[in-house]
Design an enzyme around this catalytic site. Structure first.
Site, short mmCIF file in Angstrom:
data_model
loop_
_atom_site.label_atom_id
_atom_site.label_comp_id
_atom_site.label_asym_id
_atom_site.label_seq_id
_atom_site.Cartn_x
_atom_site.Cartn_y
_atom_site.Cartn_z
N ALA A 96 -9.16 11.21 -0.31
CA ALA A 96 -8.19 10.44 0.48
C ALA A 96 -8.60 10.37 1.94
CB ALA A 96 -6.80 11.06 0.37
N CYS A 97 -8.65 9.15 2.47
CA CYS A 97 -8.87 8.94 3.91
C CYS A 97 -7.66 8.21 4.48
CB CYS A 97 -10.17 8.19 4.16
SG CYS A 97 -10.16 6.46 3.62
N ASP A 98 -7.80 7.70 5.67
CA ASP A 98 -6.67 7.05 6.34
C ASP A 98 -6.23 5.79 5.61
OD1 ASP A 98 -4.77 6.45 8.31
OD2 ASP A 98 -6.20 5.26 9.44
N SER A 140 -13.34 7.33 2.41
CA SER A 140 -13.00 7.96 1.13
C SER A 140 -13.80 7.35 -0.02
CB SER A 140 -11.50 7.83 0.86
OG SER A 140 -11.11 6.47 0.74
N ALA A 182 -4.37 8.56 2.14
CA ALA A 182 -3.62 9.82 2.17
C ALA A 182 -2.12 9.57 2.04
CB ALA A 182 -3.92 10.58 3.46
#
Length: 485
Positions: free
Chosen positions: A392-394, A400, A426
């Protein structure tokens, strides 16, 4: 570690989550924004190859399609297909009720209308008599959508139009008085705290789209996406840093500059917060030069790479953009060198990457062995092997995706390739994952959106570094061994 506590504070996590929601409305539609930007750059009167007929598509796409896409996406994220339909319907209220591009209005009415419909559906879903489901569903959506569209037309549209006019006037005043570089004071820290989407998509982009029809370009599109300053900071680390940061900075430069994934830069500055002033100084100089030389882009450069910036640059801004971005790079690199002399080692400190299960931090893989921490083992094992992992990234689209690819490669090497690895924001962890892997700055946000108490959270310092997944592999092997016994 103090800066990590600040970066992971619950309040900041909630603000980031809000930014992630805004980003979630825009990011899935970026391909359309790119297409429109190319169309505008080529066919408008001051474009590369002006064409009056083809240029007629530019305005309707900007004023109608974009708000509808954003509204629909926002509604879909909240309440699926029904949420998307009512959000698009309600968004027409702000579109018709205003004479400017209503991207901001779509960001308000899309979530609001779909949330109202979701609440209504939750209240009545167990009270509808069999055979009346379609009747109730269609009329509830139609009536609530009608009321939301009228509300948007009469109140939300005019209010947002007034706010955009005020903010745009302020930006124009700052531009006329060469004060626009002050935006760097807010933008540089916002980037490393993963708040850039709040500022970029919520404030800067709507102003930029309002300026393009009149000016043919806007500096607002180059505040967040201008990667010259952050590349300069990474260059300083690559040349004058130490240890792991020095070794990984060149790859981060390539990913940020060519692939346009700026998130790989954030952890470097979170590890040494003084470096934010290097980026801030470079961005201030870059914005100053853009103001006096007439820089700007025709649309959103996405991803924010040098290639995308070049594609979105109109003929009238080629020299200005080239000079300003290059100057920002040089200034931030110089400032980064000076700041690294002041704090030569802080960016190289090894950080713990804890495993967190059921809200409890586990310091090492051996803590999962039964008999040492039985309460955690009981929750972590959940009597089944690891099956699904989320990186998970922004936004869920950039770093991600690369991290998921790297992790799949690592798991294949360990003969664990039967495990499904996906990537997402995320903000959208949900309940379907056994492990969530994210950056430390996004940990609290990921935990807020998680609906499964058995999910394990593991932080990494760099999505693209194979060795950063050592803890994940060790945890999986220990976990699966326990599940098999």
């Amino acid at each position: 570690m103090g800066n990590n506590r600040i970066a992971n504070s619950p309040t900041l996590a909630k603000i980031r989550k809000f930014g992630g929601v805004m980003s979630g409305m825009v990011m899935p539609n970026l391909g359309a924004f790119v297409g429109w930007g190319l169309m505008a750059a080529i066919f408008i009167p001051n474009g590369w190859f002006p064409n009056e007929k083809l240029g007629e598509m530019v305005g309707p796409i900007l004023n109608y399609l974009f708000p509808l896409l954003i509204g629909y996406t926002a509604g879909y994220n909240i309440h699926g297909q029904r949420g998307g339909v009512i959000a698009a319907f309600a968004t027409m209220g702000v579109i018709v009720g205003s004479n400017i591009t209503m991207i901001s209005g779509a960001m308000v009415m899309g979530p609001l209308s779909s949330w109202l419909l979701k609440k209504f559906d939750q209240k009545v879903q167990h009270k509808i008599k069999p055979g009346f489901e379609m009747f109730v569903n269609n009329f509830s959506l139609g009536i609530i959508g009608l009321l939301c569209a009228i509300f948007a037309y009469m109140t939300v549209g005019p209010v947002i139009r007034l706010l955009i006019v005020i903010i745009t006037s302020g930006v124009n005043w700052c531009t006329a008085h060469n004060l626009l570089p002050l935006l760097s004071v807010f933008m540089a820290p916002a980037q490393v705290l993963f708040l850039n989407n709040v500022v970029n998509h919520g404030i800067l982009a709507p102003i930029g789209f309002a300026q393009v029809p009149e000016l043919g370009k806007s500096i607002m599109f180059l505040v967040d996406t201008n990667n010259g300053p952050l590349l300069g900071t990474l260059m300083a680390i690559a040349l004058f840093g130490r240890g792991r940061a020095k070794k990984t900075a060149p790859m981060a430069m390539f990913i940020a500059g060519i692939a346009g994934i700026g998130e790989v830069y954030f952890p470097f500055v979170l590890a040494n917060p003084l470096l934010v002033f290097a980026t801030m100084g470079g961005l201030a100089v870059s914005l100053f030069l853009q103001v006096i030389m007439g820089g700007g882009l025709i649309g959103v450069a996405s991803p924010g790479s040098l290639i995308a910036i070049a594609m979105m640059t109109p003929k009238s801004a080629i020299i200005a953009n080239l000079v300003s971005i290059s100057a920002g790079f040089i200034v931030s690199c110089t400032l980064g060198w000076l700041l690294l002399k002041i704090s030569p080692g802080s960016e190289d400190e090894e950080e713990d990457n804890p495993v967190i299960v059921g809200g409890r931090q586990v310091k090492s893989v051996t803590d999962f062995v039964p008999g040492i921490t039985p309460s955690v083992s009981a929750q972590a094992t959940a009597r089944k092997s690891i099956q699904r992992i989320l990186v998970a990234c922004d936004s869920g689209m950039g770093s991600s995706a690369m991290g998921a690819s790297v992790l799949r490669k690592r798991l294949k090497e360990e003969n664990l390739d039967a495990i499904t690895v996906v990537n997402d924001s995320a903000n959208r962890v949900g309940k379907d994952y056994d492990i969530v892997i994210t950056l430390s700055g996004l940990l609290e946000r990921a935990k807020l959106s998680c609906e499964n108490a058995d999910t394990a959270f593991i932080t990494v310092n760099n999505f693209i570094k194979l060795s950063d997944y050592d803890e994940t592999v060790a945890f999986i092997k220990q976990h699966n061994q326990e599940a098999a016994t």
